[in-house]
Motif scaffolding. Sequence first.
Motif, PDB file in Angstrom:
ATOM      1  N   GLY A  78       9.935  19.919 -34.862  1.00 13.43           N
ATOM      2  CA  GLY A  78      10.997  19.835 -35.860  1.00 13.43           C
ATOM      3  C   GLY A  78      12.316  20.377 -35.350  1.00 13.43           C
ATOM      4  N   GLU A  79      12.265  21.443 -34.570  1.00 14.96           N
ATOM      5  CA  GLU A  79      13.475  22.072 -34.043  1.00 14.96           C
ATOM      6  C   GLU A  79      14.018  21.371 -32.804  1.00 14.96           C
ATOM      7  N   ASN A  80      13.140  20.751 -32.022  1.00 22.88           N
ATOM      8  CA  ASN A  80      13.522  20.147 -30.736  1.00 22.88           C
ATOM      9  C   ASN A  80      12.842  18.788 -30.560  1.00 22.88           C
ATOM     10  N   PRO A  81      13.193  17.811 -31.383  1.00 28.02           N
ATOM     11  CA  PRO A  81      12.466  16.533 -31.324  1.00 28.02           C
ATOM     12  C   PRO A  81      12.637  15.763 -30.018  1.00 28.02           C
ATOM     13  N   ASP A  82      13.651  16.096 -29.235  1.00 26.06           N
ATOM     14  CA  ASP A  82      13.900  15.384 -27.980  1.00 26.06           C
ATOM     15  C   ASP A  82      13.487  16.192 -26.754  1.00 26.06           C
ATOM     16  N   ALA A  83      12.668  17.218 -26.939  1.00 25.10           N
ATOM     17  CA  ALA A  83      12.250  18.068 -25.817  1.00 25.10           C
ATOM     18  C   ALA A  83      11.519  17.242 -24.758  1.00 25.10           C
ATOM     19  N   VAL A  84      11.665  17.689 -23.518  1.00 27.89           N
ATOM     20  CA  VAL A  84      11.052  17.024 -22.365  1.00 27.89           C
ATOM     21  C   VAL A  84      10.161  18.033 -21.646  1.00 27.89           C
ATOM     22  N   HIS A  85       8.967  17.593 -21.256  1.00 28.34           N
ATOM     23  CA  HIS A  85       8.039  18.396 -20.451  1.00 28.34           C
ATOM     24  C   HIS A  85       7.827  17.632 -19.148  1.00 28.34           C
ATOM     25  N   ASP A  86       8.483  18.076 -18.098  1.00 25.38           N
ATOM     26  CA  ASP A  86       8.474  17.381 -16.813  1.00 25.38           C
ATOM     27  C   ASP A  86       7.540  18.113 -15.852  1.00 25.38           C
ATOM     28  N   ILE A  87       6.339  17.576 -15.662  1.00 25.15           N
ATOM     29  CA  ILE A  87       5.346  18.210 -14.794  1.00 25.15           C
ATOM     30  C   ILE A  87       5.766  18.080 -13.332  1.00 25.15           C
ATOM     31  N   LYS A  88       5.750  19.198 -12.638  1.00 25.25           N
ATOM     32  CA  LYS A  88       6.135  19.232 -11.228  1.00 25.25           C
ATOM     33  C   LYS A  88       4.924  19.262 -10.301  1.00 25.25           C
ATOM     34  N   VAL A  93      10.514  22.544 -18.957  1.00 27.34           N
ATOM     35  CA  VAL A  93      10.734  22.196 -20.362  1.00 27.34           C
ATOM     36  C   VAL A  93      12.227  22.249 -20.631  1.00 27.34           C
ATOM     37  N   ARG A  94      12.741  21.161 -21.205  1.00 28.91           N
ATOM     38  CA  ARG A  94      14.128  21.123 -21.660  1.00 28.91           C
ATOM     39  C   ARG A  94      14.107  20.731 -23.132  1.00 28.91           C
ATOM     40  N   ARG A  95      14.746  21.526 -23.957  1.00 31.00           N
ATOM     41  CA  ARG A  95      14.711  21.309 -25.402  1.00 31.00           C
ATOM     42  C   ARG A  95      15.630  20.190 -25.851  1.00 31.00           C
ATOM     43  N   ARG A  96      16.720  19.988 -25.138  1.00 32.56           N
ATOM     44  CA  ARG A  96      17.701  18.957 -25.494  1.00 32.56           C
ATOM     45  C   ARG A  96      18.508  18.613 -24.240  1.00 32.56           C
ATOM     46  N   SER A  97      19.297  17.581 -24.321  1.00 30.92           N
ATOM     47  CA  SER A  97      20.132  17.153 -23.204  1.00 30.92           C
ATOM     48  C   SER A  97      21.076  18.290 -22.795  1.00 30.92           C
ATOM     49  N   GLY A  98      21.173  18.537 -21.503  1.00 27.49           N
ATOM     50  CA  GLY A  98      22.057  19.570 -20.995  1.00 27.49           C
ATOM     51  C   GLY A  98      21.456  20.969 -20.985  1.00 27.49           C
ATOM     52  N   ASP A  99      20.287  21.130 -21.547  1.00 27.52           N
ATOM     53  CA  ASP A  99      19.608  22.437 -21.595  1.00 27.52           C
ATOM     54  C   ASP A  99      18.988  22.720 -20.228  1.00 27.52           C
ATOM     55  N   PRO A 100      19.329  23.873 -19.597  1.00 30.52           N
ATOM     56  CA  PRO A 100      18.665  24.171 -18.323  1.00 30.52           C
ATOM     57  C   PRO A 100      17.171  24.398 -18.502  1.00 30.52           C
ATOM     58  N   GLY A 101      16.757  24.856 -19.681  1.00 38.54           N
ATOM     59  CA  GLY A 101      15.352  24.931 -20.047  1.00 38.54           C
ATOM     60  C   GLY A 101      14.594  26.107 -19.502  1.00 38.54           C
ATOM     61  N   PHE A 102      13.285  25.895 -19.380  1.00 32.79           N
ATOM     62  CA  PHE A 102      12.339  26.912 -18.950  1.00 32.79           C
ATOM     63  C   PHE A 102      11.493  26.392 -17.801  1.00 32.79           C
ATOM     64  N   ALA A 103      11.143  27.283 -16.898  1.00 29.80           N
ATOM     65  CA  ALA A 103      10.100  27.003 -15.915  1.00 29.80           C
ATOM     66  C   ALA A 103       8.823  27.584 -16.515  1.00 29.80           C
TER      67      ALA A 103
END
Length: 129
Positions: free
Chosen positions: A61-71, A86-96
């Motif tokens: 609900g908070e981050n409907p466009d989140a991306v989980h990019d497996i490395k 993990v990137r929550r939205r466009s332009g987000d540096p995200g989390f490792a």
Amino acid sequence: MARTEQEERNLKLVMAMFDHVLKPMDADAVDRYLAPDYIQHNQWVDTGTEPLKAFLRQVRGENPDAVHDIKRCFVEDDHVIVHYHVRRRSGDPGFAVIDIFRVENGLIAEHWDVVQDVPADSPNPNSPF
């Protein structure tokens, strides 16, 4: 060293769970991949499948466009490790993120994770990925 047949099944299970649960954040698919008595070690989510489902619904609900990019992923015996971005939205540096799953009787029985912010600027030129 070659993977055993059981290790291949464990890896396939975890990758399928990513594809059907974590990437789409689909709480309704949790029971196909996680044991009913699933043990959670993430400090933001209580143990069990119901708290995980609630967490997934909240995050979606908070981050409907989140991306989980497996490395990368690794498997040894009944443990599967997945390293991803993990990137929550466009332009987000995200989390490792590094997730560790323990598989038992064909279902994910236990989960640990380590989450690190990816800084927008860093003195280290090496990516966390």
